[in-house]
Design a protein around this motif. Structure first.
Motif, PDB file in Angstrom:
ATOM      1  N   GLN A 110      80.255  39.997  81.674  1.00 51.86           N
ATOM      2  CA  GLN A 110      79.042  39.354  82.155  1.00 51.86           C
ATOM      3  C   GLN A 110      79.235  38.947  83.611  1.00 51.86           C
ATOM      4  OE1 GLN A 110      78.597  36.078  79.416  1.00 51.86           O
ATOM      5  NE2 GLN A 110      80.006  34.750  80.540  1.00 51.86           N
ATOM      6  N   ASP A 126      70.776  36.848  80.776  1.00 51.38           N
ATOM      7  CA  ASP A 126      70.887  35.471  80.315  1.00 51.38           C
ATOM      8  C   ASP A 126      71.790  35.395  79.084  1.00 51.38           C
ATOM      9  OD1 ASP A 126      69.376  36.280  78.115  1.00 51.38           O
ATOM     10  OD2 ASP A 126      67.523  35.336  78.814  1.00 51.38           O
ATOM     11  N   ALA A 127      71.922  34.222  78.510  1.00 53.32           N
ATOM     12  CA  ALA A 127      72.840  34.019  77.391  1.00 53.32           C
ATOM     13  C   ALA A 127      72.456  34.832  76.169  1.00 53.32           C
ATOM     14  CB  ALA A 127      72.898  32.532  77.043  1.00 53.32           C
ATOM     15  N   ARG A 237      70.687  32.822  88.958  1.00 50.40           N
ATOM     16  CA  ARG A 237      71.345  31.663  88.336  1.00 50.40           C
ATOM     17  C   ARG A 237      70.290  30.680  87.820  1.00 50.40           C
ATOM     18  NH1 ARG A 237      75.940  33.412  87.744  1.00 50.40           N
ATOM     19  NH2 ARG A 237      77.647  33.225  89.231  1.00 50.40           N
ATOM     20  N   GLY A 240      68.783  31.568  84.570  1.00 51.82           N
ATOM     21  CA  GLY A 240      69.629  31.595  83.383  1.00 51.82           C
ATOM     22  C   GLY A 240      70.682  32.673  83.337  1.00 51.82           C
ATOM     23  N   ALA A 241      70.893  33.390  84.439  1.00 50.98           N
ATOM     24  CA  ALA A 241      71.936  34.419  84.443  1.00 50.98           C
ATOM     25  C   ALA A 241      73.296  33.783  84.205  1.00 50.98           C
ATOM     26  CB  ALA A 241      71.935  35.175  85.774  1.00 50.98           C
ATOM     27  N   VAL A 242      74.103  34.419  83.359  1.00 53.62           N
ATOM     28  CA  VAL A 242      75.408  33.864  82.992  1.00 53.62           C
ATOM     29  C   VAL A 242      76.528  34.665  83.660  1.00 53.62           C
ATOM     30  CG1 VAL A 242      74.612  32.944  80.803  1.00 53.62           C
ATOM     31  CG2 VAL A 242      75.486  35.292  80.900  1.00 53.62           C
ATOM     32  N   GLY A 243      77.686  34.007  83.773  1.00 53.79           N
ATOM     33  CA  GLY A 243      78.850  34.645  84.372  1.00 53.79           C
ATOM     34  C   GLY A 243      79.080  34.155  85.792  1.00 53.79           C
ATOM     35  N   SER A 244      80.317  33.814  86.098  1.00 57.22           N
ATOM     36  CA  SER A 244      80.636  33.304  87.426  1.00 57.22           C
ATOM     37  C   SER A 244      81.078  34.393  88.392  1.00 57.22           C
ATOM     38  CB  SER A 244      81.757  32.254  87.326  1.00 57.22           C
ATOM     39  OG  SER A 244      82.919  32.820  86.755  1.00 57.22           O
TER      40      SER A 244
END
Length: 297
Positions: A110, A126-127, A237, A240-244
């Motif tokens: 992700q 997203d999640a 972000r 709701g986008a996930v992952g760093s």
């Protein structure tokens, strides 16, 4: 009968297709023009893909998993419809936007992918796995930070400074030389008379050359382009986008350190936890990984 996986990266100008044995051996790696590709309507798009896969599948072999990233899959529904259409044609399929391939190709499950090449777009999920995208509006009204977008904004900046009577700090001169015209008025015509990617994007190196030679205008255009690319990450972000992990790809941001460095700084201003990575593998590698992952589900 040999069981194979098929992986495709379908862009606006070319398509790369890889066939591999389930055990890992490479069978085929071919690149063809993406003539007449359109992700919609999905039945026609599925037939377009199936025809290319069938053409290159060896006699006696069977495709047990197909995955691809394609330009134009900008909604989850489009990808799902393509998966259903290809399933009806006999292919168990995973379909994503072509920009989504770069996160998988970098080895992450992700994160956010940013492409800054001829155009510019950022994608994530997203999640719940729903596809998200930001940017990708096209070179006429958007794609800031892309080759075409940088040339558009550099031309605007140079012409504005010229209209104000300011001495050329090098940007105008670099653009005139690269477009092969004698003055600002002719530059205006040369850019406007053919407002296409093919006319604009190839001149992006002139903007970077002007910045390297000391043009403050060119440097400001590049910095602003980087800010716009970082803004795409921030927008995803917020949605709701996930992952760093942020993975960048595309000819401009990968090959121009000035843009990449400015992008890193801008991303850090918004999110200190984000880690920016440059994709060193071809994006189609992400499709290979998706196809193999689907075999284990």
């Amino acid at each position: 009968m040999d069981d194979l996986i098929a992986a495709l990266d379908i862009g606006g100008t070319k398509t790369q297709l890889i066939l591999e044995q389930v055990g890992g051996g490479r069978v085929l790696d071919v690149t063809e023009p993406s003539l007449e590709w359109d992700a919609e309507p999905e039945p026609a798009a599925a037939k377009w893909i199936a025809e290319r896969v069938r053409r290159h599948t060896p006699n006696g072999a069977r495709i047990v998993s197909l995955a691809f990233g394609a330009q134009g899959i900008n909604r989850s529904e489009t990808g799902q419809n393509l998966e259903r259409e290809l399933a009806a044609l006999g292919y168990a399929t995973t379909a994503v936007n072509d920009a989504s391939l770069i996160v998988a190709a970098a080895g992450f499950s992700q994160g956010i992918g940013v492409i800054a090449g001829t155009g510019a777009i950022a994608v994530g999920a997203d999640a719940d796995g729903r596809f998200l995208s930001s940017g990708g509006w096209g070179w006429v009204i958007g794609d800031e930070g892309s080759a075409a977008g940088l040339v558009r904004e550099a031309t605007r900046a140079a012409l504005r400074a010229n209209d104000e009577g300011r001495p050329d700090d090098g940007l105008l001169g670099h653009l005139l030389a690269d477009f092969g015209v004698a003055d600002a008025e002719r530059l205006t015509r040369r850019v406007n008379d053919d407002p296409t990617v093919d006319n604009w994007a190839p001149h992006a190196p002139a903007v970077f050359a002007a910045a390297e030679a000391g043009s403050a205008l060119a440097d400001a255009v590049i910095t602003d382009g980087a800010r716009h690319l970082a803004e795409l990450v921030r927008q995803l972000r917020n949605r709701g986008a996930v992952g760093s992990d942020v993975v960048v790809a595309g000819s401009v941001i990968v090959n121009q350190p000035r843009l990449l460095d400015a992008f890193r700084r801008s991303v850090a201003e918004h999110d200190q936890s984000a880690s920016v990575h440059v994709l060193r593998e071809p994006p189609v590698t992400g499709a290979v990984m998706l196809a193999r992952s689907a075999l284990t589900k």
